[in-house]
Write an enzyme that holds these catalytic residues in place. Structure first.
Site, PDB file in Angstrom:
ATOM      1  N   GLY A 243       0.565  -1.082   0.012  1.00  0.00           N
ATOM      2  CA  GLY A 243       0.150   0.033   0.058  1.00  0.00           C
ATOM      3  C   GLY A 243       1.136   1.328   0.123  1.00  0.00           C
TER       4      GLY A 243
ATOM      5  CG  ASP B  10       1.528  -2.902   9.974  1.00  0.00           C
ATOM      6  OD1 ASP B  10       0.813  -3.936   9.707  1.00  0.00           O
ATOM      7  OD2 ASP B  10       2.326  -2.164   9.393  1.00  0.00           O
TER       8      ASP B  10
ATOM      9  NE  ARG C 283      -1.868  -5.663   6.721  1.00  0.00           N
ATOM     10  CZ  ARG C 283      -0.821  -5.065   6.314  1.00  0.00           C
ATOM     11  NH1 ARG C 283      -0.636  -5.211   4.909  1.00  0.00           N
ATOM     12  NH2 ARG C 283       0.172  -4.864   7.118  1.00  0.00           N
TER      13      ARG C 283
ATOM     14  NE  ARG D  20     -28.441  12.098  11.463  1.00  0.00           N
ATOM     15  CZ  ARG D  20     -28.755  12.576  10.227  1.00  0.00           C
ATOM     16  NH1 ARG D  20     -27.669  13.166   9.622  1.00  0.00           N
ATOM     17  NH2 ARG D  20     -29.759  12.446   9.665  1.00  0.00           N
TER      18      ARG D  20
ATOM     19  NE  ARG E 257      -1.396  -5.119  -0.959  1.00  0.00           N
ATOM     20  CZ  ARG E 257      -1.750  -3.931  -0.849  1.00  0.00           C
ATOM     21  NH1 ARG E 257      -1.644  -3.128  -1.596  1.00  0.00           N
ATOM     22  NH2 ARG E 257      -1.802  -3.484   0.542  1.00  0.00           N
TER      23      ARG E 257
ATOM     24  CG  ASP F 270      -1.619  -0.476   7.742  1.00  0.00           C
ATOM     25  OD1 ASP F 270      -1.524  -1.644   7.005  1.00  0.00           O
ATOM     26  OD2 ASP F 270      -2.269   0.311   7.469  1.00  0.00           O
TER      27      ASP F 270
ATOM     28  CG  ASP G  79       3.491  -7.246   7.173  1.00  0.00           C
ATOM     29  OD1 ASP G  79       3.037  -6.816   6.111  1.00  0.00           O
ATOM     30  OD2 ASP G  79       2.617  -7.384   8.172  1.00  0.00           O
TER      31      ASP G  79
ATOM     32  CB  THR H 174       2.762   0.746   5.764  1.00  0.00           C
ATOM     33  OG1 THR H 174       1.486   0.370   6.105  1.00  0.00           O
ATOM     34  CG2 THR H 174       3.691   0.428   7.130  1.00  0.00           C
TER      35      THR H 174
ATOM     36  N   GLY I  82     -10.936  12.823  20.553  1.00  0.00           N
ATOM     37  CA  GLY I  82     -12.042  12.752  21.911  1.00  0.00           C
ATOM     38  C   GLY I  82     -13.062  11.739  21.482  1.00  0.00           C
ATOM     39  CB  ALA I  83     -13.179   8.557  19.449  1.00  0.00           C
TER      40      ALA I  83
ATOM     41  CB  SER J 274     -23.693  14.045  18.870  1.00  0.00           C
ATOM     42  OG  SER J 274     -22.925  15.172  19.252  1.00  0.00           O
TER      43      SER J 274
ATOM     44  CD  GLN K 288      -8.202   5.930   6.903  1.00  0.00           C
ATOM     45  OE1 GLN K 288      -7.957   5.535   7.943  1.00  0.00           O
ATOM     46  NE2 GLN K 288      -9.232   5.199   6.198  1.00  0.00           N
TER      47      GLN K 288
ATOM     48  NE  ARG L 126      17.737  15.544  -5.324  1.00  0.00           N
ATOM     49  CZ  ARG L 126      17.213  16.610  -5.754  1.00  0.00           C
ATOM     50  NH1 ARG L 126      17.292  17.400  -4.660  1.00  0.00           N
ATOM     51  NH2 ARG L 126      16.662  16.995  -6.628  1.00  0.00           N
TER      52      ARG L 126
HETATM   53  O1  F6P Z   1      -1.327  -1.356   4.419  1.00  0.00           O
HETATM   54  C1  F6P Z   1      -1.807  -0.247   3.875  1.00  0.00           C
HETATM   55  C2  F6P Z   1      -3.312  -0.272   3.740  1.00  0.00           C
HETATM   56  O2  F6P Z   1      -4.024   0.899   3.503  1.00  0.00           O
HETATM   57  C3  F6P Z   1      -4.033  -0.987   4.906  1.00  0.00           C
HETATM   58  O3  F6P Z   1      -4.506   0.024   5.853  1.00  0.00           O
HETATM   59  C4  F6P Z   1      -5.418  -1.248   4.207  1.00  0.00           C
HETATM   60  O4  F6P Z   1      -6.065  -2.428   4.770  1.00  0.00           O
HETATM   61  C5  F6P Z   1      -5.070  -2.005   2.903  1.00  0.00           C
HETATM   62  O5  F6P Z   1      -3.777  -1.198   2.765  1.00  0.00           O
HETATM   63  C6  F6P Z   1      -5.765  -1.879   1.834  1.00  0.00           C
HETATM   64  O6  F6P Z   1      -5.076  -2.524   0.614  1.00  0.00           O
HETATM   65  P1  F6P Z   1      -5.599  -1.813  -0.947  1.00  0.00           P
HETATM   66  O7  F6P Z   1      -5.095  -0.659  -0.980  1.00  0.00           O
HETATM   67  O8  F6P Z   1      -4.876  -3.311  -1.681  1.00  0.00           O
HETATM   68  O9  F6P Z   1      -7.041  -2.032  -1.123  1.00  0.00           O
END
Ligand code: F6P
Length: 327
Positions: free
Chosen positions: A15, A134, A176, A167, A76, A132, A107, A130, A190-191, A220, A259, A29
């Site tokens: 991604g 992660d 992911r 709401r 990918r 994520d 990863d 990434t 502040g969720a 709300s 995002q 560079r």
């Molecule tokens: O790994 C980055 C990411 O944006 C994840 O947060 C998300 O689940 C996934 O890629 C979405 O993959 P694709 O862009 O292939 O739909």
């Protein structure tokens, strides 16, 4: 510094993430500065197999530091998981005279890099790219800060309309199978609650909290749901809550791929420049099969096998604080 490394290739995989271009710029560079050739490989491992390789110079990476996405594109690749695909990839590197590779991704990218580097004599260093966040071995991954700010801006807008219409919104964020985007964006907005795969989600507890909020005249609210939450995404969670509690009119927003875009923040541009520069130095200093990261402000090298494993734990103190502050 290793004299045998004469040419360095760079690719982006998995991604895409805001800041990847800043990392590409730094790799190119830095390689040129250290008198090596630099090559851009397009569309990740898939393009490497297809030989989509172009030599890069200073102008090749001009005016990209501020751009989201990746000029090298990403993909990918199932073929790279096969011996035939890896062989074609290696032959293309040899044909281009490339003897080292910087791979920018997550990863999955590093799992492929490690397998490739164990079979073929190509030095490989990874950069955590990434949204994520992660990966083990870097406090932050490139793209995470920008994605967080995108989520915060979107959720603030949703809170406006939630307040206008009394709401409760369930907002699904990416990650992911990790909850790092959910955690920090939930705190920053502040969720009322943050649901993520790392923590057991109880609909009964959530409903109890919503009943409490309703009694406290909270008209709300915002519930952040990580897409990988074990109860399913925001639509599924909203459905389950509505089955038990009708005290709120509810709506669902899935933020999705917004995002993944946008001009990288200063934090991401600086992190990407640093890790791009350090990845080239790592290669020239003989490092192989490692991800370059920044931990406690220090540059660290983490073996791919460790970086790709989910050794990460969610910061439960931050989650507890978030719940206390949102009561
Ligand atoms: O790994 C980055 C990411 O944006 C994840 O947060 C998300 O689940 C996934 O890629 C979405 O993959 P694709 O862009 O292939 O739909």
């Amino acid at each position: 510094m290793s004299e045998e490394i004469r040419s360095i290739g760079v690719l982006t995989s998995g991604g895409d993430a805001p800041g990847m271009n800043a990392a590409i710029r730094a790799v190119v560079r830095s390689a040129l500065y250290f008198k090596r050739k630099a090559f851009g490989i397009y569309r990740g491992y898939e393009g490497l197999i297809d030989g989509e390789i172009r030599e890069m110079d200073y102008p090749s990476v001009a005016k990209i530091i501020q751009r989201g996405g990746t000029i090298l594109q990403s993909a990918r690749s199932m073929r790279f998981k096969t011996p035939e695909g890896m062989k074609l990839a290696y032959e293309n590197l040899k044909k281009a005279g490339i003897d080292a590779l910087v791979v920018i991704g997550g990863d999955g990218t590093f799992r492929g890099a490690e397998e490739f580097s164990n079979v073929y004599p190509v030095r490989v260093v990874g950069i955590p790219g990434t949204i994520d966040n992660d990966l083990y071995g870097s406090d932050f991954t490139i793209g995470y800060d920008t994605a967080l700010n995108t989520v915060v801006e979107a959720v603030d807008k949703i809170r406006d309309t939630a307040g206008s219409h009394n709401r409760l919104f369930f907002i699904e964020v990416m990650g992911r199978d990790a909850g790092f985007i959910a955690l920090r964006s939930g705190i920053a907005t502040g969720a009322e609650d943050i649901l993520m795969p790392e923590t057991e989600t109880s609909i009964d507890e959530l409903v109890d909290k919503l009943r409490h909020n309703r009694r406290e005249s909270k008209t709300s609210g915002i519930i952040i749901v990580a897409e990988g939450d074990e109860l399913g995404g925001a639509y599924e969670v909203a459905r389950k809550v509505n089955e038990q509690f009708s005290g709120y009119s509810t709506r669902v927003t899935v933020l999705g791929h917004v995002q993944r875009g946008g001009s990288p923040t200063c934090m991401d541009r600086v992190l990407a420049s640093l890790l791009g520069f350090e990845s080239v130095k790592a290669i020239l200093n003989g490092q192989n099969n490692v991800m370059v990261g920044q931990v406690d402000k220090k540059i660290v090298y983490t073996p791919f096998a460790k970086a790709t494993k989910h050794n990460l734990t969610i910061n439960r103190n931050m989650l507890e604080m978030a719940r206390i502050l949102s009561l």
